[in-house]
Design an enzyme around this catalytic site. Structure first.
Site, PDB file in Angstrom:
ATOM      1  N   ARG A 174     -10.726   6.098   8.221  1.00 50.86           N
ATOM      2  CA  ARG A 174      -9.941   5.166   7.409  1.00 50.86           C
ATOM      3  C   ARG A 174      -9.598   3.959   8.259  1.00 50.86           C
ATOM      4  NH1 ARG A 174      -4.907   6.445   3.456  1.00 50.86           N
ATOM      5  NH2 ARG A 174      -3.670   4.594   3.801  1.00 50.86           N
ATOM      6  N   ARG A 187      -9.993   3.366  -0.578  1.00 53.79           N
ATOM      7  CA  ARG A 187      -9.870   3.983   0.739  1.00 53.79           C
ATOM      8  C   ARG A 187     -10.861   5.129   0.892  1.00 53.79           C
ATOM      9  NH1 ARG A 187      -3.770   4.396   0.223  1.00 53.79           N
ATOM     10  NH2 ARG A 187      -4.275   2.416  -0.749  1.00 53.79           N
ATOM     11  N   ASP A 236      -7.453   9.582   2.052  1.00 53.81           N
ATOM     12  CA  ASP A 236      -6.009   9.443   1.922  1.00 53.81           C
ATOM     13  C   ASP A 236      -5.401  10.841   1.882  1.00 53.81           C
ATOM     14  OD1 ASP A 236      -3.514   8.100   1.368  1.00 53.81           O
ATOM     15  OD2 ASP A 236      -3.754   8.577  -0.746  1.00 53.81           O
ATOM     16  N   ASP A 285      -1.753  12.609   1.299  1.00 56.66           N
ATOM     17  CA  ASP A 285      -0.360  12.386   0.914  1.00 56.66           C
ATOM     18  C   ASP A 285       0.398  13.706   0.997  1.00 56.66           C
ATOM     19  OD1 ASP A 285      -0.525   9.632   0.380  1.00 56.66           O
ATOM     20  OD2 ASP A 285      -1.331  10.011  -1.620  1.00 56.66           O
TER      21      ASP A 285
HETATM   22  N1  PH2 Z   1      -4.689   6.675  -4.702  1.00 52.86           N
HETATM   23  C1  PH2 Z   1      -4.212   5.468  -4.543  1.00 52.86           C
HETATM   24  C2  PH2 Z   1      -4.303   4.438  -5.561  1.00 52.86           C
HETATM   25  N2  PH2 Z   1      -4.878   4.871  -6.769  1.00 52.86           N
HETATM   26  N3  PH2 Z   1      -5.955   6.476  -8.096  1.00 52.86           N
HETATM   27  C3  PH2 Z   1      -6.439   7.715  -8.242  1.00 52.86           C
HETATM   28  N4  PH2 Z   1      -7.018   8.048  -9.410  1.00 52.86           N
HETATM   29  N5  PH2 Z   1      -6.359   8.636  -7.255  1.00 52.86           N
HETATM   30  C4  PH2 Z   1      -5.784   8.334  -6.059  1.00 52.86           C
HETATM   31  O1  PH2 Z   1      -5.722   9.200  -5.152  1.00 52.86           O
HETATM   32  C5  PH2 Z   1      -5.266   7.033  -5.861  1.00 52.86           C
HETATM   33  C6  PH2 Z   1      -5.369   6.129  -6.919  1.00 52.86           C
HETATM   34  C7  PH2 Z   1      -3.568   5.117  -3.275  1.00 52.86           C
HETATM   35  O2  PH2 Z   1      -3.394   6.175  -2.447  1.00 52.86           O
HETATM   36 MG    MG Z   2      -2.213   8.155  -2.117  1.00 53.82          MG
HETATM   37 MG    MG Z   3      -1.298   7.820   1.272  1.00 53.28          MG
END
Ligand code: PH2
Ligand code: MG
Ligand code: MG
Length: 174
Positions: free
Chosen positions: A94, A104, A107, A109
């Site tokens: 990343r 990205r 990610d 979270d």
């Molecule tokens: N993550 C984001 C922004 N938008 N959209 C989807 N469908 N899934 C994601 O994980 C996602 C996003 C920023 O982390």
């Molecule tokens: Mg996210």
């Molecule tokens: Mg994040």
């Protein structure tokens, strides 16, 4: 050879981590993400959801995401876990800076950490917006439908409320 240093005598806390990617073969990135979590110090990967394709939240002119959720047991405290997740994002390629809601490669979270509610400048747990995000709740419901999201209710109830707009399960191995 030095053995990996792990915290000892600490409880194992269940935590849930969202994984997302929409660049450079997103499914492969999600698989690499799970693998990285499986090797994380002080942490055991316990469960993995199915993979989902989901339309982007945020700017629409970006590729669809692949999303999944990992269930772990961890002895890391929430801040240490967050630091490790950021480090792994870097190791997995990343690149910064990333625009808000922008595309990205990987990610992570931190969605849920035990029964804790955390609100600091660096960390909001449960993750902000979890209740509106079917791309978090559906994979979470694969592995923990009865989990109570602190302050919000059961994953099953939240997931059914979040609906199926813009999301589909990806068949295994497709
Ligand atoms: N993550 C984001 C922004 N938008 N959209 C989807 N469908 N899934 C994601 O994980 C996602 C996003 C920023 O982390
Ligand atoms: Mg996210
Ligand atoms: Mg994040």
């Amino acid at each position: 050879v030095t053995a990996e240093r792990e915290p000892v005598g600490l409880p194992w806390i269940p935590a849930y981590i969202g994984i997302g990617s929409n660049l450079d073969d997103p499914r492969a990135q999600v698989v690499r993400g799970f693998s990285a979590l499986a090797h994380l110090r002080g942490t055991r990967l316990i469960a993995g959801s199915r993979h989902y394709r989901s339309t982007p939240l945020g700017p629409k002119e970006q590729p669809d995401y692949v999303n999944a959720v990992a269930g772990v047991l961890t002895r890391l405290d929430p801040e240490a876990l967050l630091v490790e997740l950021k480090r792994l994002e870097g190791e997995l390629g990343r690149t910064q800076p990333i625009t808000r809601w922008g595309p990205r490669k990987i990610d992570f979270d931190l969605l849920i950490y035990g029964e804790q509610r955390i609100l600091t400048p660096s960390l909001t747990v449960p993750h902000a917006g979890i209740a509106e995000r079917n791309f978090v709740l559906l994979p979470l419901a694969d592995i923990a439908p009865d989990l109570l999201v602190p302050g919000l209710g059961s994953v099953r109830a939240l997931a059914s409320r979040a609906g199926l707009d813009g999301i589909e399960v990806l068949p295994l191995g497709s």
